[in-house]
Design an enzyme around this catalytic site. Structure first.
Site, PDB file in Angstrom:
ATOM      1  N   GLU A   1       3.941  -3.385  -3.088  1.00 37.07           N
ATOM      2  CA  GLU A   1       4.290  -4.728  -3.099  1.00 37.07           C
ATOM      3  C   GLU A   1       3.577  -5.432  -1.681  1.00 37.07           C
ATOM      4  O   GLU A   1       4.315  -6.343  -1.505  1.00 37.07           O
ATOM      5  CB  GLU A   1       5.708  -5.249  -3.532  1.00 37.07           C
ATOM      6  CG  GLU A   1       6.346  -4.781  -4.942  1.00 37.07           C
ATOM      7  CD  GLU A   1       6.136  -3.352  -5.104  1.00 37.07           C
ATOM      8  OE1 GLU A   1       5.505  -2.838  -6.061  1.00 37.07           O
ATOM      9  OE2 GLU A   1       7.215  -2.510  -4.550  1.00 37.07           O
TER      10      GLU A   1
ATOM     11  N   ASN B   1      -2.595   6.899  -4.606  1.00 37.88           N
ATOM     12  CA  ASN B   1      -1.316   6.560  -4.684  1.00 37.88           C
ATOM     13  C   ASN B   1      -1.096   6.344  -6.255  1.00 37.88           C
ATOM     14  O   ASN B   1      -1.880   5.039  -6.560  1.00 37.88           O
ATOM     15  CB  ASN B   1      -0.962   5.530  -3.786  1.00 37.88           C
ATOM     16  CG  ASN B   1       0.465   5.016  -4.280  1.00 37.88           C
ATOM     17  OD1 ASN B   1       1.146   5.628  -3.934  1.00 37.88           O
ATOM     18  ND2 ASN B   1       0.737   3.610  -4.521  1.00 37.88           N
ATOM     19  N   GLU B   2      -0.664   6.839  -7.125  1.00 35.60           N
ATOM     20  CA  GLU B   2      -0.489   6.473  -8.404  1.00 35.60           C
ATOM     21  C   GLU B   2      -1.556   6.180  -8.983  1.00 35.60           C
ATOM     22  O   GLU B   2      -1.884   5.296  -9.795  1.00 35.60           O
ATOM     23  CB  GLU B   2       0.638   5.139  -8.683  1.00 35.60           C
ATOM     24  CG  GLU B   2       2.113   5.768  -8.414  1.00 35.60           C
ATOM     25  CD  GLU B   2       3.256   4.573  -8.782  1.00 35.60           C
ATOM     26  OE1 GLU B   2       2.581   3.413  -8.905  1.00 35.60           O
ATOM     27  OE2 GLU B   2       4.187   4.887  -9.049  1.00 35.60           O
TER      28      GLU B   2
ATOM     29  N   TYR C   1      15.143  -4.721  -1.874  1.00 29.61           N
ATOM     30  CA  TYR C   1      15.035  -3.720  -2.698  1.00 29.61           C
ATOM     31  C   TYR C   1      16.417  -3.283  -3.193  1.00 29.61           C
ATOM     32  O   TYR C   1      16.432  -2.188  -3.950  1.00 29.61           O
ATOM     33  CB  TYR C   1      14.209  -2.480  -2.215  1.00 29.61           C
ATOM     34  CG  TYR C   1      13.302  -1.993  -3.100  1.00 29.61           C
ATOM     35  CD1 TYR C   1      12.043  -2.543  -3.468  1.00 29.61           C
ATOM     36  CD2 TYR C   1      13.852  -0.748  -3.940  1.00 29.61           C
ATOM     37  CE1 TYR C   1      11.260  -1.819  -4.395  1.00 29.61           C
ATOM     38  CE2 TYR C   1      12.912  -0.396  -4.980  1.00 29.61           C
ATOM     39  CZ  TYR C   1      11.676  -0.926  -5.181  1.00 29.61           C
ATOM     40  OH  TYR C   1      10.938  -0.334  -6.000  1.00 29.61           O
TER      41      TYR C   1
ATOM     42  N   GLU D   1       9.202   9.096  -5.879  1.00 29.22           N
ATOM     43  CA  GLU D   1       9.566   7.783  -5.878  1.00 29.22           C
ATOM     44  C   GLU D   1      10.841   7.771  -6.784  1.00 29.22           C
ATOM     45  O   GLU D   1      10.692   7.434  -7.957  1.00 29.22           O
ATOM     46  CB  GLU D   1       8.717   6.644  -6.198  1.00 29.22           C
ATOM     47  CG  GLU D   1       7.621   6.506  -5.162  1.00 29.22           C
ATOM     48  CD  GLU D   1       6.804   5.210  -5.516  1.00 29.22           C
ATOM     49  OE1 GLU D   1       7.015   4.414  -6.552  1.00 29.22           O
ATOM     50  OE2 GLU D   1       5.801   4.947  -5.011  1.00 29.22           O
TER      51      GLU D   1
ATOM     52  N   TYR E   1       4.293   4.801   3.778  1.00 30.70           N
ATOM     53  CA  TYR E   1       3.200   4.532   3.438  1.00 30.70           C
ATOM     54  C   TYR E   1       2.217   4.292   4.907  1.00 30.70           C
ATOM     55  O   TYR E   1       3.110   3.691   5.745  1.00 30.70           O
ATOM     56  CB  TYR E   1       2.986   3.105   2.473  1.00 30.70           C
ATOM     57  CG  TYR E   1       3.247   3.615   1.208  1.00 30.70           C
ATOM     58  CD1 TYR E   1       2.474   4.246   0.237  1.00 30.70           C
ATOM     59  CD2 TYR E   1       4.292   2.705   0.332  1.00 30.70           C
ATOM     60  CE1 TYR E   1       2.628   4.482  -0.889  1.00 30.70           C
ATOM     61  CE2 TYR E   1       4.170   2.804  -0.925  1.00 30.70           C
ATOM     62  CZ  TYR E   1       3.505   3.770  -1.566  1.00 30.70           C
ATOM     63  OH  TYR E   1       3.616   3.696  -2.867  1.00 30.70           O
TER      64      TYR E   1
END
Ligand SMILES: *[C@@H]1O[C@H](CO)[C@@H](O)[C@H](O)[C@H]1NC(C)=O
Ligand SMILES: *[C@@H]1O[C@H](CO)[C@@H](O)[C@H](O)[C@H]1NC(C)=O
Ligand SMILES: *[C@@H]1O[C@H](CO)[C@@H](O)[C@H](O)[C@H]1NC(C)=O
Ligand SMILES: *[C@@H]1O[C@H](CO)[C@@H](O)[C@H](O)[C@H]1NC(C)=O
Ligand SMILES: *[C@@H]1O[C@H](CO)[C@@H](O)[C@H](O)[C@H]1NC(C)=O
Ligand SMILES: *[C@@H]1O[C@H](CO)[C@@H](O)[C@H](O)[C@H]1NC(C)=O
Ligand SMILES: *[C@@H]1O[C@H](CO)[C@@H](O)[C@H](O)[C@H]1NC(C)=O
Ligand SMILES: *[C@@H]1O[C@H](CO)[C@@H](O)[C@H](O)[C@H]1NC(C)=O
Ligand SMILES: *[C@@H]1O[C@H](CO)[C@@H](O)[C@H](O)[C@H]1NC(C)=O
Length: 693
Positions: A122, A180-181, A326, A261, A76
């Site tokens: 996030e 994005n989404e 993560y 993803e 990103y």
């Protein structure tokens, strides 16, 4: 669509010159694959965000990604890190994206670029600069002209910087994502998506492969996709990936299968147990997807760290911690895990054994205890260092151009109050209420935006000050609440129902190196005026503490254990290494990359805003050689704001990986509920209702 039919025709009659030219990258709609330099190409990719890994470590991490048998990375681009001041673009050091791309290319990794402008991730405000919120009635991620103007300026700056890094121009970038989404966002503004597509094509050329990513549900694909932008999906562990890819086929009957993803792990929130995703299932599902010929990007391959104040938050309001480990195949510190080895074994089946060997994990040091000394009362430091802004009613952080970290509010009592009710229901996100003088205050408690009761009972004398230290714990990065991201105190403040007027606001400078500057000027002043500094260290008021330690050898990575402390921010040699909140958990130790340290004398400073827990014994802080991000969260209500409400963020982890990893229907149903919920939230807002109807 028209464009795609023409491309297909070109491919069929074999005159597609750019598909076969050297350094060309495209989509083959006949053989359902990407095509690179005229040959079928499939990527096995991993996500790594350059903003979450110290730039001195980019080489090490990309080296390890290549050694895992991957042939691509995905990143990103966090707009807000590059344009912290409106109109000023930063592409240096940690923001040197071209350098990151060059290193990827050195390791033969092609790059899937996700420039947003919205990135979720996030990350604070999903990557959007907080100064956007100063525009009246800002509707981010729509055709709002103020938003579009800012986006155009930024995208022009970014694409000018990186266009030489496109595959066709000799660089590693093969594909570029649009938004994005977007299908998860209630606005559903196709004009906005088309504007982004046009802008990207005008700056990069119309021969660059553009793609979109959305959840694997028809509901998501509806608003997330537009013609001319290749639709891809994202999903976690499943043992029937053909079903998930079937959803992509609803939009793209031909072309490569792409999971943009594939979740190797999952995110954390303060106050929630650390998320883990089982390794064997991750590897097995990856194998099944690759066996279908699909292109897979693993999110994350290395998560990294939310240094400074860059963490985001989900709604209902829950911020993410400093670690963005993560449970990824490379840890937050870039260490090799069993998950890495098992994923590598799968990648080898398809890409062969990588030419490069797996590099060793970096060395860690257990530096042990460092004694901590009280440096001063935080309010006193702020008051003597920063000039306040005066106003009748409280101003937000955005109003005073101080977007991140903390803001201090000051009000002077004109009459005494006794057992009065101070109402702070507009607090974003957490406030410490103090009453006293500039040098000495008494704590009256903490008010959190998630508390049921946002009042405190107070007593004060005439001329005493009310100080409210408010922490912005990170802006919401996902969903219909993106525009509700103002910070500080966003409504009026009352005592026993009476409005308080005449305020001062102070932005607390806590960016890298601010604190050192701060100390120096403050210490100089203290010497000059010999101010009465009371040791409020023990009383639970916000303070600054510091310790020094000497390293005889080259520094190593280490972890700062915060378990003797309550809530605040830690600095190593003036560098903001992030927030700590050990009693909320699950993170207890902060990752300290060796580049924050130096041979010789080092300092560790804390802004401890709630209470130091080491009053009975001497105070120290301890460095360990192992992380601790998975402390168990009690379920007995012993925390101040335990997570009790149901998370709506893409479903929680148990829905992301369903019971037997076989059937993904649960997640899809959850997604549909989420979309309906988001739409309802928007319709509640009348302005939006008109726009939509
Ligand atoms: C599609 O694949 C077939 C068989 O592998 C190959 O002969 C053909 O050239 C490919 N078509 C294109 C357009 O690349
Ligand atoms: C995008 O470009 C196309 C073709 O030039 C044009 O028809 C369309 O109006 C543009 N859309 C937007 C939103 O700018
Ligand atoms: C740290 O404090 C402890 C206890 O007060 C003391 O014994 C020790 O000598 C101190 N260490 C250093 C390096 O100052
Ligand atoms: C505060 O205001 C004074 C007087 O205008 C000025 O001299 C000083 O530089 C200001 N300090 C800061 C930190 O802006
Ligand atoms: C909220 O807390 C205050 C004390 O801070 C108390 O007086 C008040 O009754 C409480 N209100 C509710 C609804 O619990
Ligand atoms: C605060 O009160 C004033 C006076 O009633 C009002 O004009 C103002 O809009 C209020 N501010 C907020 C944020 O509600
Ligand atoms: C320091 O704080 C203590 C406890 O809050 C108080 O009793 C004392 O008077 C203060 N001293 C000064 C010099 O303000
Ligand atoms: C936390 O993680 C460590 C290292 O992975 C592991 O050994 C330990 O069992 C975990 N603890 C909990 C409570 O899950
Ligand atoms: C966290 O995990 C522990 C151990 O599995 C469990 O006892 C506790 O209830 C969990 N806490 C929450 C808030 O889910």
């Amino acid at each position: 669509m028209g464009q795609r039919i023409i491309l297909t025709l070109f491919l069929i009659i074999g005159i597609c010159h750019f598909c076969f030219a050297s350094r060309s990258f495209g989509i083959d709609l006949v053989n359902d694959t990407f095509i690179k330099d005229g040959e079928a190409f499939r990527y096995i990719s991993g996500s790594i965000h350059y903003s979450r890994v110290p730039y001195q470590y980019w080489d090490d991490r990309l080296h390890k990604i290549a050694a895992a048998g991957l042939n691509a990375v995905q990143t990103y681009v966090p707009w807000n890190a590059h344009e912290t001041v409106e109109g000023v673009y930063d592409f240096k050091k940690q923001n040197n994206i071209v350098q990151f791309l060059k290193i990827a290319q050195k390791y033969d990794l092609v790059v899937i670029l996700r420039p947003g402008p919205y990135i979720c991730a996030e990350w604070e405000f999903g990557g959007l600069p907080a100064w956007l919120l100063k525009y009246p009635n800002m509707k981010v991620r729509t055709s709002d002209p103020n938003y579009i103007n800012s986006v155009k300026r930024w995208m022009t700056a970014l694409y000018t910087e990186i266009s030489s890094m496109l595959y066709k121009n000799g660089g590693p970038i093969i594909t570029v994502q649009i938004e994005n989404e977007y299908g998860s966002y209630p606005a559903c503004d196709y004009d906005y998506l088309n504007m982004l597509k046009n802008l990207t094509q005008s700056l990069l050329g119309d021969d660059v492969v553009l793609f979109s990513t959305d959840g694997d549900g028809d509901g998501y694909l509806k608003c997330g996709t537009i013609p001319g932008v290749y639709a891809t999906v994202d999903f976690g562990i499943t043992y029937t990936p053909e079903k998930n890819f079937a959803i992509q086929r609803h939009k793209e009957p031909h072309g490569p299968l792409v999971n943009s993803e594939y979740y190797t792990g999952w995110l954390d929130h303060w106050g929630q147990n650390h998320s883990t995703v089982p390794t064997t299932a991750v590897a097995k599902s990856l194998d099944l997807q690759l066996a279908l010929g699909a292109n897979v990007n693993m999110y994350m391959f290395e998560g990294g760290t939310n240094f400074g104040f860059w963490n985001g938050a989900n709604y209902p309001y829950h911020p993410v911690p400093t670690s963005y480990d993560y449970d990824a195949p490379l840890t937050e510190a870039g260490d090799i895990t069993d998950k890495y080895i098992q994923i590598r074994n799968v990648a080898i089946k398809y890409n062969g054994v990588p030419k490069i060997k797996i590099p060793a994990s970096t060395l860690k040091a257990k530096y042990g205890k460092v004694n901590i000394t009280y440096m001063g009362n935080l309010v006193s430091y702020i008051k003597s260092t920063v000039n306040g802004s005066m106003s009748t009613f409280p101003l937000t952080m955005e109003n005073i151009d101080h977007y991140y970290g903390f803001i201090l509010y000051e009000y002077q009592f004109t009459s005494p109050v006794k057992s009065s009710v101070l109402d702070l229901s507009g607090v974003r996100d957490r406030a410490h209420v103090l009453i006293g003088t500039q040098y000495n205050q008494q704590s009256y408690g903490i008010v959190d935006r998630n508390d049921n009761n946002q009042t405190v009972i107070i007593n004060a004398e005439v001329d005493e000050y009310l100080y409210i230290l408010v922490e912005n714990m990170g802006r919401i990065n996902y969903g219909g609440q993106m525009n509700e991201n103002l910070k500080g105190i966003i409504s009026n403040v009352t005592i026993d129902g009476g409005l308080l007027t005449q305020w001062y606001q102070y932005g607390v400078p806590l960016s890298d190196n601010d604190l050192d500057k701060y100390f120096n000027s403050r210490l100089a002043k203290m010497v000059k005026s010999a101010e009465p500094v009371n040791v409020s260290f023990m009383s639970g008021t916000p303070n600054i503490v510091r310790g020094t330690f000497t390293l005889a050898d080259e520094p190593r990575d280490t972890y700062l254990d915060m378990s003797m402390w309550t809530k605040g921010v830690a600095f190593i040699n003036g560098v903001n290494i992030g927030r700590y909140w050990p009693h909320m958990g699950p993170q207890v130790r902060l990752y300290v990359p060796k580049y924050a340290l130096r041979q010789g004398e080092n300092t560790v400073s804390l802004i401890e805003v709630e209470k130091c827990l080491c009053e009975a014994k001497p105070c120290y802080i301890e460095f360990y050689d192992t992380p601790l991000i998975n402390a168990t969260i009690p379920s007995d209500g012993s925390m101040k704001t335990p997570i009790t409400d149901k998370m709506t963020y893409r479903g929680d982890l148990s829905q992301n990986i369903d019971a037997n990893y076989i059937n993904n229907n649960a997640k899809v149903q959850q997604s549909v509920i989420q979309i309906i919920y988001d739409w309802l939230m928007v319709l509640v807002d009348s302005k939006w209702g008109i726009l939509l109807l």
